[in-house]
Write a protein that holds these residues in place. Structure first.
Motif, PDB file in Angstrom:
ATOM      1  N   UNK A  27       0.818  -1.212   0.000  1.00  0.00           N
ATOM      2  CA  UNK A  27       0.000   0.000   0.000  1.00  0.00           C
ATOM      3  C   UNK A  27       0.856   1.268   0.000  1.00  0.00           C
ATOM      4  N   UNK A  28       1.985   1.215   0.690  1.00  0.00           N
ATOM      5  CA  UNK A  28       2.890   2.372   0.694  1.00  0.00           C
ATOM      6  C   UNK A  28       3.445   2.597  -0.709  1.00  0.00           C
ATOM      7  N   UNK A  53      -6.162  -8.110  -8.014  1.00  0.00           N
ATOM      8  CA  UNK A  53      -5.636  -8.798  -6.840  1.00  0.00           C
ATOM      9  C   UNK A  53      -4.315  -8.273  -6.341  1.00  0.00           C
ATOM     10  N   UNK A  54      -3.912  -7.102  -6.813  1.00  0.00           N
ATOM     11  CA  UNK A  54      -2.640  -6.507  -6.393  1.00  0.00           C
ATOM     12  C   UNK A  54      -2.941  -5.267  -5.554  1.00  0.00           C
ATOM     13  N   UNK A  55      -2.620  -5.306  -4.283  1.00  0.00           N
ATOM     14  CA  UNK A  55      -2.799  -4.150  -3.425  1.00  0.00           C
ATOM     15  C   UNK A  55      -4.246  -3.937  -3.011  1.00  0.00           C
ATOM     16  N   UNK A  56      -4.446  -2.851  -2.298  1.00  0.00           N
ATOM     17  CA  UNK A  56      -5.766  -2.504  -1.780  1.00  0.00           C
ATOM     18  C   UNK A  56      -6.022  -1.020  -2.019  1.00  0.00           C
ATOM     19  N   UNK A  57      -7.124  -0.715  -2.668  1.00  0.00           N
ATOM     20  CA  UNK A  57      -7.468   0.668  -2.930  1.00  0.00           C
ATOM     21  C   UNK A  57      -7.688   1.427  -1.621  1.00  0.00           C
ATOM     22  N   UNK A  58      -8.501   0.870  -0.739  1.00  0.00           N
ATOM     23  CA  UNK A  58      -8.779   1.530   0.546  1.00  0.00           C
ATOM     24  C   UNK A  58      -7.524   1.602   1.416  1.00  0.00           C
ATOM     25  N   UNK A  59      -6.694   0.577   1.351  1.00  0.00           N
ATOM     26  CA  UNK A  59      -5.437   0.603   2.090  1.00  0.00           C
ATOM     27  C   UNK A  59      -4.516   1.699   1.583  1.00  0.00           C
ATOM     28  N   UNK A  60      -4.506   1.890   0.259  1.00  0.00           N
ATOM     29  CA  UNK A  60      -3.693   2.957  -0.330  1.00  0.00           C
ATOM     30  C   UNK A  60      -4.212   4.319   0.102  1.00  0.00           C
ATOM     31  N   UNK A 100      -2.317   7.317   2.165  1.00  0.00           N
ATOM     32  CA  UNK A 100      -2.284   8.705   1.678  1.00  0.00           C
ATOM     33  C   UNK A 100      -2.788   9.693   2.728  1.00  0.00           C
ATOM     34  N   UNK A 101      -3.577   9.236   3.682  1.00  0.00           N
ATOM     35  CA  UNK A 101      -4.123  10.107   4.727  1.00  0.00           C
ATOM     36  C   UNK A 101      -3.240  10.197   5.969  1.00  0.00           C
ATOM     37  N   UNK A 102      -2.243   9.331   6.079  1.00  0.00           N
ATOM     38  CA  UNK A 102      -1.402   9.324   7.278  1.00  0.00           C
ATOM     39  C   UNK A 102      -0.509  10.552   7.319  1.00  0.00           C
ATOM     40  N   UNK A 135       3.902  14.188   5.571  1.00  0.00           N
ATOM     41  CA  UNK A 135       5.090  14.978   5.917  1.00  0.00           C
ATOM     42  C   UNK A 135       6.295  14.486   5.118  1.00  0.00           C
ATOM     43  N   UNK A 136       6.455  13.174   5.039  1.00  0.00           N
ATOM     44  CA  UNK A 136       7.594  12.611   4.304  1.00  0.00           C
ATOM     45  C   UNK A 136       7.586  12.984   2.832  1.00  0.00           C
ATOM     46  N   UNK A 137       6.454  12.817   2.164  1.00  0.00           N
ATOM     47  CA  UNK A 137       6.428  13.146   0.729  1.00  0.00           C
ATOM     48  C   UNK A 137       6.524  14.648   0.509  1.00  0.00           C
ATOM     49  N   UNK A 138       6.049  15.452   1.467  1.00  0.00           N
ATOM     50  CA  UNK A 138       6.179  16.900   1.337  1.00  0.00           C
ATOM     51  C   UNK A 138       7.637  17.319   1.434  1.00  0.00           C
TER      52      UNK A 138
END
Length: 127
Positions: A2-3, A90-97, A101-103, A108-111
């Protein structure tokens, strides 16, 4: 996973913004706004001339609004649509992604990394 998908969304968003030249269009909005303000301050123009100039400026600003809104929707929607498609395969999770993105730590890291990258790219282009 997801990250990685969240990073893909951020990079895809930034790349699409740059590809569509949206920062340049946003600067144009500022320039048109300043020009419209100058029309108001111009005492040598008649009210009719001011109205015509402002109507023209409004048309330009409306066009730029469409470009910015449409481009922003494409820039965000495109990568998210790909993540959604990957989830369907079947690859990854939309809601998990979306949760990543909301964390705050991710934001802060991507900014910070994005800001440093932006400054470096600007220096390389101008230097």
């Amino acid at each position: 996973m997801n990250v990685a998908l969240a990073l893909f969304v951020v990079v895809g968003f930034a790349a699409t913004l740059e590809f569509l030249n949206l920062p340049v269009h946003a600067r144009e909005v500022g320039e048109h706004g300043k020009a419209a303000l100058e029309v108001f301050r111009d005492d040598e123009r008649s009210d009719r001339e001011k109205e015509e100039a402002l109507q023209h400026a409004a048309g330009q600003l409306f066009r730029l609004l469409g470009i910015l809104v449409g481009g922003s929707a494409l820039a965000l929607g495109g990568p998210l649509l790909i993540v959604w498609g990957l989830e369907r395969m079947g690859v990854g999770s939309f809601m998990g992604t979306l949760a990543v993105l909301e964390r705050i730590d991710f934001l802060v890291g991507v900014t910070v990394v994005g800001g440093i990258g932006y400054v470096l790219v600007r220096r390389l282009r101008s230097g």
